[in-house]
Every structure is written in structure tokens, then in C-alpha cells.
Scaffold this active site. Structure first.
Site, PDB file in Angstrom:
ATOM      1  N   GLY A 135       0.334  -1.626  -3.604  1.00  0.00           N
ATOM      2  CA  GLY A 135      -0.544  -0.539  -4.036  1.00  0.00           C
ATOM      3  C   GLY A 135       0.174   0.699  -4.529  1.00  0.00           C
ATOM      4  O   GLY A 135      -0.365   1.448  -5.328  1.00  0.00           O
ATOM      5  N   GLU A 136       1.370   0.937  -4.033  1.00  0.00           N
ATOM      6  CA  GLU A 136       2.008   2.216  -4.344  1.00  0.00           C
ATOM      7  C   GLU A 136       3.301   2.100  -5.130  1.00  0.00           C
ATOM      8  O   GLU A 136       3.688   3.033  -5.828  1.00  0.00           O
ATOM      9  CB  GLU A 136       2.235   3.005  -3.040  1.00  0.00           C
ATOM     10  CG  GLU A 136       0.895   3.461  -2.472  1.00  0.00           C
ATOM     11  CD  GLU A 136       0.977   3.994  -1.051  1.00  0.00           C
ATOM     12  OE1 GLU A 136       1.122   5.193  -0.903  1.00  0.00           O
ATOM     13  OE2 GLU A 136       0.883   3.195  -0.102  1.00  0.00           O
ATOM     14  N   LEU A 147      -0.246 -12.879  -3.756  1.00  0.00           N
ATOM     15  CA  LEU A 147      -1.421 -13.610  -3.278  1.00  0.00           C
ATOM     16  C   LEU A 147      -2.428 -13.841  -4.396  1.00  0.00           C
ATOM     17  O   LEU A 147      -3.142 -14.839  -4.405  1.00  0.00           O
ATOM     18  CB  LEU A 147      -2.084 -12.861  -2.122  1.00  0.00           C
ATOM     19  CG  LEU A 147      -1.230 -12.694  -0.857  1.00  0.00           C
ATOM     20  CD1 LEU A 147      -2.026 -12.004   0.227  1.00  0.00           C
ATOM     21  CD2 LEU A 147      -0.713 -14.036  -0.361  1.00  0.00           C
ATOM     22  N   ASN A 148      -2.514 -12.878  -5.314  1.00  0.00           N
ATOM     23  CA  ASN A 148      -3.422 -13.020  -6.443  1.00  0.00           C
ATOM     24  C   ASN A 148      -2.779 -12.308  -7.626  1.00  0.00           C
ATOM     25  O   ASN A 148      -2.672 -11.075  -7.641  1.00  0.00           O
ATOM     26  CB  ASN A 148      -4.786 -12.403  -6.108  1.00  0.00           C
ATOM     27  CG  ASN A 148      -5.798 -12.569  -7.238  1.00  0.00           C
ATOM     28  OD1 ASN A 148      -5.457 -12.457  -8.415  1.00  0.00           O
ATOM     29  ND2 ASN A 148      -7.037 -12.839  -6.881  1.00  0.00           N
ATOM     30  N   LYS A 195      -3.705 -11.709 -10.537  1.00  0.00           N
ATOM     31  CA  LYS A 195      -4.555 -10.814 -11.331  1.00  0.00           C
ATOM     32  C   LYS A 195      -4.694  -9.448 -10.659  1.00  0.00           C
ATOM     33  O   LYS A 195      -4.445  -8.411 -11.271  1.00  0.00           O
ATOM     34  CB  LYS A 195      -5.932 -11.461 -11.508  1.00  0.00           C
ATOM     35  CG  LYS A 195      -6.785 -10.800 -12.570  1.00  0.00           C
ATOM     36  CD  LYS A 195      -8.179 -11.407 -12.649  1.00  0.00           C
ATOM     37  CE  LYS A 195      -8.150 -12.830 -13.216  1.00  0.00           C
ATOM     38  NZ  LYS A 195      -9.514 -13.288 -13.599  1.00  0.00           N
ATOM     39  N   GLY A 237       3.068  -5.163   0.395  1.00  0.00           N
ATOM     40  CA  GLY A 237       2.032  -4.430  -0.341  1.00  0.00           C
ATOM     41  C   GLY A 237       2.446  -4.115  -1.759  1.00  0.00           C
ATOM     42  O   GLY A 237       3.625  -4.072  -2.080  1.00  0.00           O
ATOM     43  N   ILE A 265     -10.184  -0.670  -1.173  1.00  0.00           N
ATOM     44  CA  ILE A 265     -10.358   0.563  -1.946  1.00  0.00           C
ATOM     45  C   ILE A 265     -10.183   0.295  -3.443  1.00  0.00           C
ATOM     46  O   ILE A 265      -9.889   1.187  -4.214  1.00  0.00           O
ATOM     47  CB  ILE A 265      -9.407   1.668  -1.452  1.00  0.00           C
ATOM     48  CG1 ILE A 265      -7.939   1.268  -1.643  1.00  0.00           C
ATOM     49  CG2 ILE A 265      -9.652   1.963   0.021  1.00  0.00           C
ATOM     50  CD1 ILE A 265      -6.963   2.410  -1.320  1.00  0.00           C
ATOM     51  N   GLN A 285      -2.867  -3.675  -9.682  1.00  0.00           N
ATOM     52  CA  GLN A 285      -2.316  -2.634  -8.821  1.00  0.00           C
ATOM     53  C   GLN A 285      -1.105  -1.964  -9.462  1.00  0.00           C
ATOM     54  O   GLN A 285      -0.970  -0.749  -9.445  1.00  0.00           O
ATOM     55  CB  GLN A 285      -1.880  -3.245  -7.480  1.00  0.00           C
ATOM     56  CG  GLN A 285      -3.024  -3.561  -6.555  1.00  0.00           C
ATOM     57  CD  GLN A 285      -3.682  -2.294  -6.073  1.00  0.00           C
ATOM     58  OE1 GLN A 285      -3.100  -1.541  -5.319  1.00  0.00           O
ATOM     59  NE2 GLN A 285      -4.874  -2.032  -6.544  1.00  0.00           N
ATOM     60  N   GLY A 325      -9.410   6.153  -3.823  1.00  0.00           N
ATOM     61  CA  GLY A 325      -8.972   7.124  -2.818  1.00  0.00           C
ATOM     62  C   GLY A 325      -7.632   7.728  -3.199  1.00  0.00           C
ATOM     63  O   GLY A 325      -7.497   8.923  -3.332  1.00  0.00           O
TER      64      GLY A 325
END
Lengths: 789, 195
Positions: A754-755, A680-681, A683, A752, A468, A688, A240
Site C-alpha cells: 500500500g505504501e 496475491l492479486n 490486478k 504489503g 480501504i 496499489q 484514507g
């Protein structure tokens, strides 16, 4: 007990994705499905004079042609929050009038038995227009520039602190530069797609969206039907990056078309053209930056003026100055945002809206400043390090940026950097090193999670949120596994369906930080219920123990001091003749500066709002919300966050190689050291960050959309003309995390990821290119032609 | 499998052709228009939706399938061209329910995020390894007349550059290919490539 938190476990959805079994929006096996193809305007401004659909309608296999003449009436959706439903172009509800606001605007849907017939029929439609003179370029005299009140979600985009002019005149060293970034298109690999099925007055929509709950709301509001008449399903989405954050026309046109022909319809946007006109983009930016320092390099004043574009049918701001207000300490600050309305489609969030392009310009300006001051770029950033949030004086929830600079410099070999640009060679190549700071807000909002622990010893949790590609399925299972004490293969996390209670949209890097604490609280609640059963049961080896004396591992509950004394979840539930134990929990914490003052949630509010969550998930006869007086919710929500600023940070270091003859640029190595709280992970988190950095490589070196100077029509309208990074462009990556648990954001401690990976990276590449060549290009992308001249 | 035939009205007009395709070792009898692409035949008529449509113009590689072991962009071809050929899609890479070494390596190395380009990457890599083993040079092969090539990272990246991944899982993909390949051999003889 060896915690699964942080473990680089394989994605739970991996087997589905490598075998082609993951179902995306256009792939559901729907009986009697018809195909809708949309047609776009070929003018840039004006009115449709006539659409002649007769030839198309005569074609065998055509089921109907929907235009403004015959489409159903839609209701206006006023909301601007994508989590509760945001239509991307609020003043351009599709097919409600003959007006044309931009080139490539949807004007008709041809519906046919097959895709091939629909495409053929689309080619037979004749449209005549009354054309008006459009404004599509900021340099046209008709282009009106104004200052917007606020950005998305009420973000402050005009920010003043101290006296920026005075601060500038007091400065001993000054920089003034203008940086330009072009229009970028997200180009997720899956084009936007929607399949709609009516069954009487109820509607099922299979949609590609970053806001499953929001799109359901938007669709029901626009159609004028009750929300509980719409179910939206989206378990997998093919990327996305913001383009599927707001709802675009395809999501409402498919239900309209399905009603129109009284059959299920699917609409998939074409990559060529449609994905470049009807699916959002990142606005261009023109960024003027002034920096002033004292003799020691300490910032005395910062000015950052951005101009971006929007459409005539909505206002979306690309707030490039958003990170500038908090990235370094400065007493005087002036952030200004201008915007211009153009006859183009509406821009929308693109991975780190504001920060991605803003950190490019600002961090290049810092590099220019460092050179002028003759101070090492890392040192300049340390001189101006902000221990507290300069914007509001609050402490940061957790900030370990100095460690990021240190590790990054070491990993890239910063000591090899020659401060004299264009002076170092490796073989035939010029070598350059560059760095920049990365930063992104640590957002968190409200989520409701339903969790069931079954007698068989497995647990399933569900929340209407998304994966996503970020790993939600996997990391939420890890949070469940950790809190319940169950093996990872005994837990499952479900998402992407509005039959589940409401969760966050996937925007602002908030999915994990928001959903994680709700999953944890739900899991601990269920665990506690089972323990209470056991300690009250004379037949249990745990009888009469206190609750906090009991631990769980691998599905077995035992007395912590005597692990032979215990039994499994299964044994307890079997003896109690309970097929399952369940709960529904809402956690409601906002870490956004604009919302913190408005909603200061208490346990009471959490309980009430949880009630709404129950209602929203009521289709499945959900369990009662148990957030009120819940100790795990209280522990989280009662924490005083009023004077805490939530941001993630990182350091980007890059090494580039430039061929001195051809000026071809190769990013050789990227080092990203990220401070994003508890990992948390490892990998999926690394993936990301790399993904963000690769977007940044595209921005720096190749991406950029071009519009026709005479018509305003997009020229770079496919993946042959709009270049994105490929395998051959890849550098070596070294991604590391500080992995410091953030005790303020939530008991899970994760922010987060992701960005933040896209922030700073473009500047680091640009700074490395300057270090390699001595040429400072201030217009992205930095293509070889710009280095040759 | 539920095979969608063209509606009878179109057949009556004589626009459709009977066609038999062999996909993943199974025969599919279709009656479709000759203008149906192989990609649309797979996704829309046969229901094998593992193969993805990313651009429909041969620019992204998401639609990559194998025809007699060689990789093609299925969006750029017509289904009627492939009667009598053996087509392999992502659904056919696993054998007897066991993931191929490459599929398993993709999972272990996180060679995907959203997963939409993954079927194309997998099919492309499967055939690419065979191309390499058959001695086909690439644009970055140091000596096209060489007897042997090194299966280097550079070679893999060059040979996989027709498969776009917007999430940026490239590193994991290349690692997965290296691992799957190294389980066989690291260099291969120049056997069958002729100009």
C-alpha cells in the site's frame, strides 16, 4: 490444481461499487436521523470569550447547539497505538474547555432536522474570543525546536552509527544540501463522516476509519462506557491514506451530539476548510543531508537531519530519516530529528509517513552525489547495496532489489539517458530520465479470524479489519479459496464490523500481511477438521486414508494419488448432519524492529491472546479460539525471526518531458519494479503501486498547502486551491513485481504494497527534471515558475 | 423507497415547495426547501446515496449525474431546477440488473479502489462518450472544425479531468472507457456541434 494466488481476479466488491450500493459512513438509512454541522475557531490561539447560540437555537428545525458549555465530559485516552485506539489530539478532547490551540479547531456542533437548517443555523452563531499571539511559523522567534524521543510506535528517530563526523572528514567526495517539502493534505475523496445511534446505553457508530477496532475502543474509553456497549461498522471507506488512521473529533462528536439531543446524529466534515484543519495532514519537512564517499563512490558517512512540525496538543513526528538508516550500507550514520510545536492542528501519518518525504530528499541527494562522482546513478546504488540490514546487521527476509534496478533500467530505456543534463530533445520537449530506490518496512502484527464452512459448500471468514480500497475483500477471499480448495465464488470474507474478532488497523501496509496468515491458518484448520471426519467415517470413500494423502480442489476432497476416490465438503457435512464446521484462529507475529524484542510470541502466548480475540468478538457468541497447539499456527509462529529484517524494496524509473518555453512538466512514463513478496492479486497490487506513484506525482509537481503568514489560517482550503493529480496528468505506467515468496514473513509469503509505491517516486521525478533541464529544484513542488527563474 | 420530507414545522412556515423529480425512470414526489441542492435531494431526501459528496463545490466530480443525458455536478445545482427533466444516477446505469458495458469494464480494468469517486466517474464517462459522438471538441482536439475526432487516450484524459480519484485508479478508468467505447466505434462523425 491451478492456484488462485496471484491471479488478477476482479474485485469481489466491484459490483457494489459500480452500482452505488456500497455503503459509506454517511449513507446508512437511519430512522429519525438529525444532521450535525461543526463550527471552527476563526482565531489561531486564545480562549473563547462567549458563544452566542440564541439566534441559532430559535430557528425552526434546530434541535440543539453543543459547545464546551454544555457538552458531556470526556475521559482521556492515553493510547498511542492506532490498532487499539488512538485519538489524534490527546490533549484536545473536543468541547472540554474554551481554549483555542489552532485556527479551524472545532468549537460547536449545530444539530438540526435537515442539513440545510443546520448550515443556516451555523451561520447565526456569534463567537467572541480573547486572542493571544500564536506561533504558527517555524521562523517566528517564539518557535521552540526540540528533539523528540521517538516516533509513532516507538520508532527510533535519533540514530547514530559509527562516527559520522570522522566518516565525513575521511570522505573524498561530499554533498551537503537542504531539501524542503511542504505540508500535504491527504484529501481522501470521502470526507470524514460519522453517524451515531444510541439504543439505551448501547451505541452503534457508522464511521469512516482505517481502524474499526481502534475507534470502537477509543470511543468507548472517551465516553467512559464498556467496550462491549459500542459497535462500530465500516464496511466501506472512501479512501484514507492515513487521515482516517487516528481517530478525529467527528468520531466522538457524533455520539456526543446523539446523546445530547437523544436522537441519531450524523456529522460529515466539509471539504472546504474542515478537511484541511480537522483531519490531519503531512507535516512540512526541512531536511539537511550530508553524504561523503571514497573515490570509488562508497559511502563513508551519511547525515540526515529533519525538522518537522507538530501541534501543542499532541506530538506527531514525520521521521524523514527512517529509511536512510537502512537503505544503503554505510559505516557511519547520524540521523537527527527535530520538531517544532506550532498553533496548527496535529499532523498524522500520511501514506508512508517519513519514507515518502525522506526518500525524496535522500534519493535526490544520491543523484547529486552520482553526478559529482561522475558515476551512473544506478551504479552508485549498486556500489552501496546493502546485502544485510545496515541498521542491525540482520539478514533481510527476502531482498531482490538488484533485479528491480535491472528490470527498471531496461523498461524505461535507461541507456537513452544523456548524462549531460538539458541536452536531449524529443520534438519540442526537453527529455529527462531519473531513478530512485523505493523502500518500506514489511509490517505484520496480530489478527484473529473466525471461519465457517457450511454444509452447502460455501465458506465465510470474518475479521475486524478494513478494505480501504486496497482489495482486502478480494485477496483474503483468494487466500481462503486457495487454502480450502473452494472456488472463489464460494468464499466470502467479511470485515469492517466490531462484531467480528479483532484484526489489524489499516496502517503501515500491514493489513494483508497480518490478516492473510490468520485466514490461511483458519481455512487449513477447518479443512483438516472435515478431512478428519471423512477418514473416520466408514461411509466415506476417504475412509482410513491418512490426512496428508488427501487434496481438495473445487470443493471436492480426493485421494491425491487417485482423484476419482473422493467426495465434496457438502457430502461429508450432510452425512455427518453438521450444518457447519467452524474455527477461530489467532496468529501473532510482529515483524517491527521496535516490537520484536518485546513480544517473541510462542504458541502458548498465541493461544492466550487468541482468548482475548474471542472475548472481543463475544457479542456474536463466537466459537472457541483454537490457536493453541494448532499445527498451522505453530508452523507460522515458531519460525525464528529474531535475526531477520523485514523490508520491501523497489526501483522507480521515470521519464519526463519539459516544455523549454513554458517549463510545463509532463511525467511521460513511470516504471515501478517492486519486490513485495508473493503477489496475491496482480490486478489490485498493480493498482496499489500506481496509486502510490500518483500520490508521488502530486508531491513532486503540484501539491502543497499554504498558510497565511499573518494569521496562521490555511489558505489552500479546498480542492480548487489544493491541486491533486487528474486524468490529464497521467503518464504511461509499467508496474512489475519480482513476485518472490517471502518465506519468513508468513506461510502466505506476501508483504504489503500500500505504501511502497509512493516512496522514491518523487525523487525519481525530480531527478528526471534535473536531467531534462539542468535545474535542481530542492523545494517541492517543482512548479514551472521555479524552473523559469 | 423511504422519502424523507421536511418536518412539518418548516412546511407550516411556507419554506417548502412540492416538487416532482424523475430519476432513473421513476417519479419521486418531494416537499423540500428550494435551497436543497440536487445532490442533497438525492442523498438525504430520496435515499439514492450512490451519488457522492466529495467537495460540495464543483471541484471533484464525485456528484456527477446525468440530466437528459448530459453530465452535471449535482452539488452545484438546486433540485427545484430539475422538475420535468430526466435524471440518471449511478443506480440507473444498469438495465434490468445487467451492468452497463462501462460498469463491467470498470470492474475488469480495476477502475477504482475505494470506490467513492466511481459513481461520478461512471456517469461522467457515460455522458462524455455521447458528447464525443455528438462531435463536441475538447481543449486537446487538434482541429475543432474537424469532421472527425479520434477517440484518443489524450481526449479521454482531458474530458475526464473534472473527476478526481485520489486512490489513483486513472489508468484503469481510461482503459475501461476505451474498451466500452471500442465496442461501438472508434471515430465518429461531426454531427451536431455548433458554436
Amino acid at each position: 490444481m491451478d492456484s488462485i494466488i496471484g491471479k488478477p481476479i476482479d474485485r469481489k466488491d466491484g459490483p457494489l461499487k459500480v452500482t452505488g450500493k456500497a455503503m459509506y459512513a454517511a449513507e446508512w438509512n437511519i430512522p429519525n436521523l438529525a444532521y450535525g454541522i461543526t463550527i471552527q475557531s476563526t482565531i489561531t490561539k486564545g480562549h473563547i470569550n462567549n458563544i452566542d447560540t440564541s439566534a441559532a437555537e430559535k430557528l425552526k428545525g434546530v434541535l440543539g447547539v453543543m459547545t464546551y458549555k454544555n457538552a458531556m465530559q470526556l475521559h482521556t485516552l492515553s493510547g498511542s497505538d492506532p490498532s487499539s485506539g488512538k485519538f489524534a489530539e490527546k490533549d484536545l478532547l473536543p468541547f472540554q474547555s474554551e481554549r483555542i490551540f489552532y485556527n479551524g479547531q472545532h468549537i460547536a456542533v449545530v444539530i438540526a432536522e435537515t442539513f440545510e437548517v443546520a448550515e443556516h443555523a451555523a451561520s447565526l452563531i456569534k463567537v467572541t474570543y480573547n486572542e493571544e499571539k500564536p506561533v504558527f511559523d517555524i521562523n517566528q522567534p517564539e518557535a521552540k525546536i526540540y528533539q523528540p524521543q521517538q516516533g509513532l510506535g516507538g520508532t527510533q528517530v535519533q540514530v547514530k552509527r559509527g562516527d559520522a563526523e570522522q566518516g565525513m572528514s575521511n570522505a573524498s567526495t561530499k554533498i551537503e544540501q537542504t531539501y524542503n517539502t511542504p505540508v500535504y493534505h491527504h484529501n481522501p475523496m470521502e470526507p470524514h463522516a460519522t453517524s451515531a445511534v444510541w439504543n439505551g446505553d448501547t451505541l452503534t457508530v457508522y464511521d469512516a476509519t482505517q481502524s474499526v477496532f481502534g475507534n470502537k475502543n477509543a470511543i468507548s474509553t472517551m465516553l467512559g462506557i464498556a467496550p462491549d456497549k459500542v459497535r462500530l461498522i465500516s464496511p466501506f471507506i472512501g479512501g484514507g491514506f492515513g487521515s482516517k488512521g487516528f481517530m478525529w473529533a467527528n468520531s466522538i462528536l457524533a455520539p456526543m451530539a446523539a446523546k445530547f439531543i437523544n436522537r441519531p446524529v450524523k456529522i460529515v466534515l466539509e471539504r472546504t476548510g474542515q478537511m484541511f484543519t480537522c483531519a490531519g495532514r503531512r507535516s512540512f519537512t526541512i531536511q539537511k543531508i550530508n553524504l561523503g564517499t571514497d573515490n570509488g563512490g562508497k559511502l563513508t558517512s551519511v547525515k540526515h537531519e529533519t525538522t518537522s512540525e507538530t501541534s501543542f496538543v499532541d506530538e506527531f513526528v514525520e521521521p524523514a530519516g527512517v529509511a536512510t538508516k537502512m537503505i544503503y550500507a554505510t559505516p557511519n550514520l547520524d540521523i537527527t530529528q527535530n520538531i517544532v510545536r506550532l498553533n496548527k492542528g496535529t499532523p498524522c501519518p500520511t501514506r508512508a509517513p517519513g519514507e515518502a518525504v525522506g526518500t525524496y530528499a535522500f534519493e535526490v541527494a544520491m543523484d547529486e552525489l552520482a553526478e559529482k562522482l561522475n558515476i551512473d546513478p544506478v551504479q552508485l546504488r549498486l556500489i552501496n547495496y546493502a546485502e544485510k540490514n545496515p541498521d542491525d546487521g540482520h539478514r533481510f527476509s527476502s531482498k531482490n532489489l538488484k533485479e528491480c534496478y535491472e528490470k527498471g533500467a531496461q523498461s524505461i530505456g535507461w541507456s537513452n539517458r544523456n548524462i549531460k543534463p538539458g541536452s536531449t530533445k524529443e520534438g519540442n520537449f526537453l527529455v529527462g530520465y531519473g531513478m530512485a530506490t523505493a523502500t518500506y518496512p514489511a509490517n505484520r502484527s496480530k489478527a484473529t479470524v473466525r471461519l465457517k464452512l457450511y454444509q452447502e459448500g460455501n465458506a465465510v471468514a470474518a475479521c475486524c479489519t478494513q478494505d480501504i480500497g486496497t482489495g482486502t475483500y478480494t485477496v483474503m477471499a483468494q487466500v481462503m479459496s486457495d487454502a480450502l480448495g473452494l472456488p472463489i465464488d464460494k468464499v466470502e470474507f467479511k470485515l469492517g464490523d466490531t462484531i467480528y474478532p479483532q484484526g489489524p488497523n489499516s496502517g503501515g501496509s500491514q493489513t494483508m500481511a497480518t490478516t492473510g496468515p490468520a485466514v490461511r491458518a483458519a481455512a487449513l484448520t477447518v479443512k483438516s477438521k472435515v478431512i478428519k471426519l471423512a477418514v473416520a467415517d466408514k461411509k466415506s470413500p476417504l475412509y482410513n486414508q491418512t490426512e496428508d494423502a488427501i487434496s481438495v480442489d473445487e470443493g471436492k476432497l480426493f485421494v491425491t494419488s487417485d482423484n476419482l476416490k473422493g467426495e465434496t465438503y457438502s457430502q461429508i457435512l450432510t452425512r455427518a448432519k453438521m450444518p457447519l464446521v467452524e474455527t477461530e484462529i489467532t496468529t501473532n507475529v510482529s515483524t517491527r524492529e521496535t516490537q520484536k524484542s518485546e513480544s517473541n510470541p510462542t504458541t502458548k502466548q498465541g493461544g492466550e491472546q487468541g482468548g482475548q480475540g474471542q472475548q472481543s468478538g463475544g457479542q456474536q457468541g463466537g466459537s472457541k479460539d483454537e490457536s493453541k497447539d494448532n499445527p498451522f499456527v505453530k508452523q507460522d509462529q515458531d519460525l525464528d525471526r529474531s535475526n531477520v529484517a523485514f523490508h520491501s524494496f523497489g526501483a522507480q524509473f521515470v521519464k519526463v518531458l519539459v516544455d523549454p518555453l513554458t517549463c510545463m512538466i509532463k511525467v511521460d512514463k513511470v516504471v515501478s519494479i517492486m519486490d513485495v513478496g508473493q503477489i496475491l492479486n496482480e490486478k489490485t497490487a498493480k493498482s496499489q503501486i500506481m496509486g502510490g506513484a500518483i500520490f508521488g506525482i502530486g508531491m513532486a509537481l503540484m501539491e502543497g498547502s499554504v498558510y497565511d503568514e499573518n494569521t496562521g489560517r490555511i489558505v489552500t482550503r479546498d480542492l480548487a486551491d489544493y491541486l491533486v493529480p487528474v486524468h490529464a496528468d497521467m503518464p504511461t505506467f509499467d508496474v512489475q513485481f519480482t513476485n518472490v515468496k517471502d518465506e519468513f514473513i508468513s506461510p502466505v509469503g506476501a508483504r504489503g504494497a500500500g505504501e511502497i509505491g509512493i516512496t522514491g517516486i518523487t525523487a525519481a521525478i525530480a531527478n528526471a527534471i534535473y536531467n531534462a533541464t539542468g535545474k535542481r529544484v530542492r523545494d517541492l513542488p517543482i512548479t514551472p515558475d521555479k524552473l523559469i527563474v | 423507497m423511504n422519502i424523507k420530507q421536511n418536518p412539518s414545522g418548516l412546511q407550516a412556515n411556507g419554506f417548502t415547495l412540492p416538487l416532482s423529480l424523475s430519476i432513473n425512470g421513476k417519479q419521486y414526489d418531494l416537499n423540500i426547501e428550494p435551497r436543497v441542492s440536487l445532490l442533497d435531494a438525492l442523498r438525504e431526501y430520496i435515499g439514492l446515496t450512490g451519488t457522492k459528496k466529495g467537495c460540495n463545490q464543483g471541484a471533484c466530480g464525485a456528484c456527477t449525474v446525468l440530466v437528459d443525458g448530459e453530465r452535471i455536478n449535482s452539488c452545484m445545482t438546486l433540485a427545484v431546477q430539475y422538475q420535468g427533466k430526466e435524471i440518471t444516477t449511478v443506480e440507473g446505469l444498469a438495465e434490468d440488473g445487467n451492468l452497463s458495458a462501462l460498469q463491467q469494464a470498470f470492474i475488469e480494468h480495476d477502475g477504482f479502489q475505494c470506490g467513492y469517486c466511481t459513481p461520478g466517474q461512471l456517469c461522467s464517462a457515460t455522458a462524455m462518450i455521447e458528447e464525443f459522438k455528438n462531435g463536441m471538441p475538447s481543449a486537446v482536439s487538434p482541429d475543432v472544425a474537424s469532421e472527425e475526432f479520434e477517440f484518443s487516450e489524450k481526449e479521454i484524459k482531458e474530458r475526464m479531468s473534472g473527476n478526481l480519484c485520489r486512490c489513483g485508479a486513472y489508468v484503469g478508468i481510461v482503459e475501461a472507457i476505451q474498451e466500452a467505447f471500442s465496442n461501438k466505434e472508434t471515430t465518429v462523425a461531426h454531427e451536431t456541434f455548433y458554436l
